[in-house]
Design a protein around this motif. Structure first.
Motif, PDB file in Angstrom:
ATOM      1  N   ARG A   1       0.884  -1.283  -0.051  1.00 38.71           N
ATOM      2  CA  ARG A   1      -0.041  -0.062   0.056  1.00 38.71           C
ATOM      3  C   ARG A   1       0.929   1.154   0.031  1.00 38.71           C
ATOM      4  N   VAL A   2       1.742   1.250   0.765  1.00 37.74           N
ATOM      5  CA  VAL A   2       2.998   2.520   0.962  1.00 37.74           C
ATOM      6  C   VAL A   2       3.339   2.872  -0.503  1.00 37.74           C
ATOM      7  N   ARG A   3       3.884   1.868  -1.228  1.00 42.12           N
ATOM      8  CA  ARG A   3       4.425   2.166  -2.595  1.00 42.12           C
ATOM      9  C   ARG A   3       3.040   2.565  -3.554  1.00 42.12           C
ATOM     10  N   PHE A   4       2.010   1.907  -3.320  1.00 46.44           N
ATOM     11  CA  PHE A   4       1.062   2.439  -4.340  1.00 46.44           C
ATOM     12  C   PHE A   4       0.734   4.063  -3.956  1.00 46.44           C
ATOM     13  N   ILE A   5       0.590   4.415  -2.555  1.00 46.22           N
ATOM     14  CA  ILE A   5       0.154   5.555  -2.242  1.00 46.22           C
ATOM     15  C   ILE A   5       1.282   6.497  -2.746  1.00 46.22           C
ATOM     16  N   ARG A   6       2.692   6.169  -2.493  1.00 45.23           N
ATOM     17  CA  ARG A   6       3.945   7.199  -2.946  1.00 45.23           C
ATOM     18  C   ARG A   6       3.479   7.463  -4.619  1.00 45.23           C
ATOM     19  N   SER A   7       3.394   6.308  -5.162  1.00 48.94           N
ATOM     20  CA  SER A   7       3.340   6.470  -6.482  1.00 48.94           C
ATOM     21  C   SER A   7       1.924   7.613  -6.835  1.00 48.94           C
ATOM     22  N   PHE A   8       0.910   7.396  -6.261  1.00 46.86           N
ATOM     23  CA  PHE A   8      -0.140   8.162  -6.674  1.00 46.86           C
ATOM     24  C   PHE A   8       0.092   9.668  -6.069  1.00 46.86           C
ATOM     25  N   LEU A   9       0.556   9.835  -4.929  1.00 45.94           N
ATOM     26  CA  LEU A   9       0.774  11.276  -4.718  1.00 45.94           C
ATOM     27  C   LEU A   9       1.789  11.974  -5.619  1.00 45.94           C
ATOM     28  N   GLU A  10       2.808  11.194  -6.081  1.00 47.95           N
ATOM     29  CA  GLU A  10       3.923  11.763  -6.995  1.00 47.95           C
ATOM     30  C   GLU A  10       3.018  12.143  -8.123  1.00 47.95           C
ATOM     31  N   ALA A  11       2.235  11.094  -8.741  1.00 47.12           N
ATOM     32  CA  ALA A  11       1.583  11.389 -10.210  1.00 47.12           C
ATOM     33  C   ALA A  11       0.559  12.530  -9.878  1.00 47.12           C
ATOM     34  N   LEU A  12      -0.024  12.778  -8.833  1.00 50.44           N
ATOM     35  CA  LEU A  12      -1.107  13.800  -8.640  1.00 50.44           C
ATOM     36  C   LEU A  12      -0.583  15.094  -8.436  1.00 50.44           C
ATOM     37  N   ASP A  13       0.997  15.115  -7.961  1.00 48.56           N
ATOM     38  CA  ASP A  13       1.682  16.221  -7.691  1.00 48.56           C
ATOM     39  C   ASP A  13       2.254  16.763  -8.879  1.00 48.56           C
ATOM     40  N   ARG A  14       2.558  15.951  -9.670  1.00 48.45           N
ATOM     41  CA  ARG A  14       3.103  16.355 -11.159  1.00 48.45           C
ATOM     42  C   ARG A  14       1.955  16.827 -12.073  1.00 48.45           C
ATOM     43  N   LEU A  15       0.718  15.883 -12.005  1.00 50.90           N
ATOM     44  CA  LEU A  15      -0.389  16.248 -12.773  1.00 50.90           C
ATOM     45  C   LEU A  15      -0.973  17.832 -12.507  1.00 50.90           C
ATOM     46  N   TYR A  16      -1.030  17.988 -11.025  1.00 43.93           N
ATOM     47  CA  TYR A  16      -1.623  19.150 -10.538  1.00 43.93           C
ATOM     48  C   TYR A  16      -0.653  20.362 -11.083  1.00 43.93           C
ATOM     49  N   THR A  17       0.605  20.301 -11.013  1.00 45.51           N
ATOM     50  CA  THR A  17       1.686  21.151 -11.485  1.00 45.51           C
ATOM     51  C   THR A  17       1.475  21.453 -13.004  1.00 45.51           C
ATOM     52  N   GLY A  18       1.293  20.467 -13.567  1.00 39.51           N
ATOM     53  CA  GLY A  18       0.872  20.614 -14.988  1.00 39.51           C
ATOM     54  C   GLY A  18      -0.238  21.277 -15.490  1.00 39.51           C
ATOM     55  N   TYR A  19      -1.318  20.898 -14.585  1.00 37.93           N
ATOM     56  CA  TYR A  19      -2.625  21.765 -14.640  1.00 37.93           C
ATOM     57  C   TYR A  19      -2.408  23.157 -14.519  1.00 37.93           C
ATOM     58  N   LEU A  20      -1.847  23.701 -13.418  1.00 35.38           N
ATOM     59  CA  LEU A  20      -1.578  24.780 -13.045  1.00 35.38           C
ATOM     60  C   LEU A  20      -0.765  25.815 -13.955  1.00 35.38           C
ATOM     61  N   SER A  21       0.247  25.061 -14.916  1.00 35.04           N
ATOM     62  CA  SER A  21       1.143  25.815 -15.755  1.00 35.04           C
ATOM     63  C   SER A  21       0.491  25.854 -16.952  1.00 35.04           C
ATOM     64  N   SER A  22      -0.042  24.630 -17.338  1.00 31.14           N
ATOM     65  CA  SER A  22      -0.548  24.585 -18.822  1.00 31.14           C
ATOM     66  C   SER A  22      -1.957  24.232 -19.172  1.00 31.14           C
ATOM     67  N   GLY A  23      -2.843  24.287 -18.093  1.00 32.37           N
ATOM     68  CA  GLY A  23      -4.463  24.163 -18.240  1.00 32.37           C
ATOM     69  C   GLY A  23      -4.818  23.014 -18.466  1.00 32.37           C
ATOM     70  N   TYR A  24      -6.171  22.853 -18.654  1.00 30.79           N
ATOM     71  CA  TYR A  24      -6.896  21.678 -18.745  1.00 30.79           C
ATOM     72  C   TYR A  24      -6.691  20.845 -20.046  1.00 30.79           C
ATOM     73  N   GLY A  25      -6.055  21.300 -20.926  1.00 26.24           N
ATOM     74  CA  GLY A  25      -5.798  20.653 -22.305  1.00 26.24           C
ATOM     75  C   GLY A  25      -5.024  19.379 -22.025  1.00 26.24           C
ATOM     76  N   PRO A  26      -3.801  19.367 -21.635  1.00 28.73           N
ATOM     77  CA  PRO A  26      -3.069  17.875 -21.306  1.00 28.73           C
ATOM     78  C   PRO A  26      -3.776  17.174 -20.463  1.00 28.73           C
TER      79      PRO A  26
END
Length: 338
Positions: free
Chosen positions: A254-279
């Motif tokens: 579970r911990v490995r999955f949660i780390r992977s999820f948080l890192e993916a969410l962090d990267r996607l959110y950063t992309g959303y803030l910088s590049s908008g909804y399109g990507p």
């Protein structure tokens, strides 16, 4: 937090535990001297021993190696800030973790913390929930010690009518975490169900506090069936459900999955803030199980049938009906017919 049990002690202890776990995992032969830990933490050898004892009490298997130091032999599958944050690489999301043994709902806890001023990126995770929330007022079955039940506080500078875009953020992040930690191929069913082999393994629920023209905060609620066993699913489920362990044939850390999820969410959110909804929209469409398919959608007491042609700028589902009309669906249950 009345009625809730936090996994670990104060922030100083959590940070020291995290650093010790990181140091153990960076050493080739696994043995770390007390002197090395003492210098890294800038504490006495006695304080190091107390931290080691505390980690052992949490279930970590740490053996003393005479004249050499300590070796981490095994880690329990427990959800603590120290365990999750050890090795976690994020900018915002997961920078502050609240881990609970049990609670009524992580969304309710996160909403309260956000109201009290908690920082963006604060994550609330629980081992079990007594009143887990699903879409459309449904409950989310939340047995102890097997799944991910979490909520994330976001404070994006967006108008309230764009908040629904962030539903896709968490769904894509869950799919990416599944791809990174298993050999399974996830698919997303509009708006927020993540499927594996046709079975629902995850869902998300967003809640918002906003004024007329700006969002105060958004709570991303996430439930992922990681190691849930077949007998733990209720008999009256509305849709076929499963877990990553059932579909892969083995338990998932579970911990490995949660780390992977948080890192993916962090990267996607950063992309959303910088590049908008399109990507983000394209990432969702690339995993969509409904795109181009004939579906029926239950909208209140009505049933709408058509072929999915996409999602719009706020995440509404776009359908072309058999009569040739274009329908825009804001909320409803989708069933693929072809």
């Amino acid at each position: 937090m009345t009625g809730e049990t936090i996994r670990s002690a104060g922030d100083g202890n959590r940070e020291s535990d995290r650093r010790i776990l990181e140091i153990f995992r960076q050493v080739h032969d696994g043995i770390v001297s007390g002197e090395t830990l003492s210098k890294a933490l800038n504490v006495s050898r006695t304080a190091v021993w107390k931290h080691i004892r505390s980690l052992r009490n949490l279930g970590y298997q740490i053996e003393a190696v005479p004249s050499r130091g300590y070796r981490l032999v095994g880690s329990p599958d427990i959800l603590t800030p120290a365990e999750i944050s050890a090795g976690l690489r994020v900018e915002r999301i997961g920078s502050h973790l609240v881990c609970l043994r049990e609670t009524e709902s992580t969304n309710a806890v996160a909403f309260r913390l956000a109201d009290e001023g908690a920082a963006e990126g604060t994550v609330v995770i629980a081992d079990s929930q007594s009143r887990g929330k699903g879409r459309l007022g449904r409950t989310w079955e939340s047995p102890n010690g097997v799944n991910l039940y979490g909520s994330v506080i976001l404070r994006p500078a967006i108008p309230p009518h764009h908040a629904s875009q962030l539903t896709f953020l968490s769904a894509v992040a869950v799919a990416e975490a599944i791809e990174l930690t298993t050999a399974l191929t996830p698919a997303i069913k509009w708006p927020n169900d993540v499927l594996v082999n046709g079975f629902k393994v995850a869902g998300t629920l967003n809640e918002m506090s906003a004024e007329t023209e700006r969002v105060d905060f958004i709570i991303l609620g996430i439930g992922v069936n990681i190691n849930m066993r077949r007998e733990q699913f209720p008999a009256d489920l509305r849709y076929p459900a499963s877990s990553l362990a059932i579909e892969s044939g083995h338990e998932i850390q579970r911990v490995r999955f949660i780390r992977s999820f948080l890192e993916a969410l962090d990267r996607l959110y950063t992309g959303y803030l910088s590049s908008g909804y399109g990507p983000l929209r394209e990432a969702w469409l690339s995993r969509s199980i409904v795109m181009g398919r004939q579906v029926r959608v239950a909208v209140g007491d009505c049933m709408v049938r058509g072929v999915v042609t996409g999602i719009d700028e706020i995440g509404a589902l776009l359908l072309r009906t058999v009569e040739g009309r274009e329908e825009r669906i804001l909320a409803g249950d989708v069933v693929v017919e072809d």
